[in-house]
Design an enzyme around this catalytic site. Structure first.
Site, PDB file in Angstrom:
ATOM      1  N   ASP A  26       0.745  -1.663  -0.064  1.00 50.15           N
ATOM      2  CA  ASP A  26       0.104   0.465  -0.143  1.00 50.15           C
ATOM      3  C   ASP A  26       0.779   1.055  -0.313  1.00 50.15           C
ATOM      4  OD1 ASP A  26      -2.141   1.326  -0.264  1.00 50.15           O
ATOM      5  OD2 ASP A  26      -2.829   1.413   2.180  1.00 50.15           O
ATOM      6  N   HIS A  43       2.072   3.028  -8.780  1.00 48.54           N
ATOM      7  CA  HIS A  43       2.247   2.425  -9.742  1.00 48.54           C
ATOM      8  C   HIS A  43       3.300   0.887 -10.204  1.00 48.54           C
ATOM      9  CE1 HIS A  43      -1.607   2.316  -7.497  1.00 48.54           C
ATOM     10  NE2 HIS A  43      -2.627   2.073  -8.414  1.00 48.54           N
ATOM     11  N   LEU A 137      11.016 -20.145  -4.555  1.00 51.21           N
ATOM     12  CA  LEU A 137      10.278 -19.502  -4.209  1.00 51.21           C
ATOM     13  C   LEU A 137       9.008 -19.683  -4.114  1.00 51.21           C
ATOM     14  CD1 LEU A 137       9.850 -17.069  -1.747  1.00 51.21           C
ATOM     15  CD2 LEU A 137       9.876 -15.683  -4.295  1.00 51.21           C
TER      16      LEU A 137
HETATM   17  C1  IPE Z   1      -5.417  -2.930  -0.479  1.00 51.58           C
HETATM   18  O1  IPE Z   1      -4.830  -1.547  -1.110  1.00 51.58           O
HETATM   19  C2  IPE Z   1      -4.950  -3.339  -1.744  1.00 51.58           C
HETATM   20  C3  IPE Z   1      -4.006  -2.973  -1.717  1.00 51.58           C
HETATM   21  C4  IPE Z   1      -2.604  -3.358  -1.583  1.00 51.58           C
HETATM   22  C5  IPE Z   1      -4.205  -4.033  -3.292  1.00 51.58           C
HETATM   23  P1  IPE Z   1      -6.134  -0.357  -0.889  1.00 51.58           P
HETATM   24  O2  IPE Z   1      -5.164   0.995  -0.240  1.00 51.58           O
HETATM   25  O3  IPE Z   1      -7.734  -0.420  -2.073  1.00 51.58           O
HETATM   26  O4  IPE Z   1      -6.614  -0.504   0.839  1.00 51.58           O
HETATM   27  P2  IPE Z   1      -8.317   0.207   1.476  1.00 51.58           P
HETATM   28  O5  IPE Z   1      -9.579   0.262   0.706  1.00 51.58           O
HETATM   29  O6  IPE Z   1      -7.751   1.623   2.015  1.00 51.58           O
HETATM   30  O7  IPE Z   1      -8.528  -0.242   2.959  1.00 51.58           O
HETATM   31  C1  IPE Z   2      -1.333   0.233  -3.455  1.00 49.57           C
HETATM   32  O1  IPE Z   2      -1.594   1.285  -3.204  1.00 49.57           O
HETATM   33  C2  IPE Z   2      -1.956  -0.836  -4.997  1.00 49.57           C
HETATM   34  C3  IPE Z   2      -3.246  -0.901  -4.915  1.00 49.57           C
HETATM   35  C4  IPE Z   2      -4.040  -0.697  -3.666  1.00 49.57           C
HETATM   36  C5  IPE Z   2      -3.922  -1.461  -6.496  1.00 49.57           C
HETATM   37  P1  IPE Z   2      -2.569   2.545  -4.040  1.00 49.57           P
HETATM   38  O2  IPE Z   2      -2.974   3.168  -4.784  1.00 49.57           O
HETATM   39  O3  IPE Z   2      -3.748   2.288  -2.198  1.00 49.57           O
HETATM   40  O4  IPE Z   2      -1.791   3.347  -2.433  1.00 49.57           O
HETATM   41  P2  IPE Z   2      -2.610   4.584  -1.891  1.00 49.57           P
HETATM   42  O5  IPE Z   2      -2.506   3.972  -0.647  1.00 49.57           O
HETATM   43  O6  IPE Z   2      -3.393   5.287  -2.435  1.00 49.57           O
HETATM   44  O7  IPE Z   2      -1.362   5.779  -0.962  1.00 49.57           O
HETATM   45 MG    MG Z   3      -4.217   2.589  -0.669  1.00 50.88          MG
END
Ligand code: IPE
Ligand code: IPE
Ligand code: MG
Length: 263
Positions: A26, A43, A137
């Protein structure tokens, strides 16, 4: 397929290095925002971190690495972001498979893949087949995955295959149908990006997992960050319901985490 004993029922062997690490990657969006870049740049950078982490996991002797790439709730994001994420997934599969194969990494993708475009589904199947012989792995990518979906999906299969036992099913009956039945339960769960929640990740499998949360954003997470998480893990006392005193009495508990071959 190898089936593992559940650590909630059997006492596992405790190792200094977690055998299975599961990560919620995240913070990509915030990483990009801080740099005045579009979210997709975060990303893309995040894919580079995956590459680094796969190498670091092998280096550390981790056997199973499970990464949450796209949740069943992430479809709620703006359509442009979802489209670009899918394109990134396609290009990552196209670019990385040869290297994964060479480095002894077995790739599996878990989640409800039926919602993905046929091209992506085909690439996933090809990548899984191309790396199926590898054992160094076990890399699992969770895509359109939700912990609740996993449990309900397993329940539905169990109901179809063993309807006569309905009412007497146990957790051991359900486990072979879960999408990670091939892996031991995670020892260590890491979430980057500062949020402290599970976000519908591996709900069943995390029952006795050690949790580690870090403010570090996923694009900045690296081998050193993984080491810090493992050091924290090593300091934990995994009691699995017992008392501390009991652990002192039996420091050399016989390892029970032996692999059972179901077929
Ligand atoms: C959770 O991330 C899923 C992934 C990292 C793929 P999100 O950033 O979407 O989670 P919430 O919705 O904020 O909890
Ligand atoms: C996690 O990073 C990746 C996915 C959920 C695909 P986020 O896109 O949720 O990043 P933040 O939370 O907005 O910083
Ligand atoms: Mg996020």
């Amino acid at each position: 397929m190898g089936l593992f004993k559940s650590v909630t029922r059997e006492l596992p062997e405790i190792r200094p290095v977690p055998r299975h690490v599961a990560i919620i990657m995240d913070g990509n969006g915030r990483w990009a925002k801080k740099r005045f870049l579009p979210r997709i740049a975060g990303h893309s950078k995040g894919v580079e971190t995956v590459r680094t982490l796969v190498a670091a996991a092998i280096e550390q002797g981790i056997e199973y690495l499970t990464l949450f790439a796209f949740s069943s709730e992430n479809w709620r994001r703006p359509v442009e972001e979802v489209t670009l994420l899918m394109q990134l997934f396609v290009s990552a599969l196209k670019n990385e498979v040869v290297k994964l194969k060479k480095n002894g990494v077995r790739l599996r993708v878990i989640g409800d893949l039926s919602r993905f475009a046929p091209e992506l589904q085909g690439l996933i199947r090809d990548a899984e087949a191309a790396t199926a012989e590898n054992t160094r792995l076990h890399l699992t990518v969770a895509a359109n995955y939700g912990g609740r979906w996993d449990i309900v999906n397993a329940m539905n299969q169990l109901a179809q295959e063993k309807p006569e036992a309905a009412g007497q099913w146990t957790d051991a009956d359900l486990e072979p149908y879960l999408s990670m039945a091939y892996a031991p339960e995670p020892d260590l769960f890491i979430r980057t990006g500062g949020e402290e929640r599970i976000s519908n990740f591996l709900l069943w499998q995390l029952a006795y997992t050690e949790f580690y949360f870090t403010e570090t954003l996923w694009p900045e997470f690296n081998a050193k960050s993984l080491e810090a998480a493992i050091l924290s893990y090593r300091r934990r006392e995994r009691r699995f319901g017992r008392t501390s005193e009991q652990l002192m009495e039996k420091p050399a508990e016989k390892p029970e985490q032996t692999e059972e071959k179901s077929c």
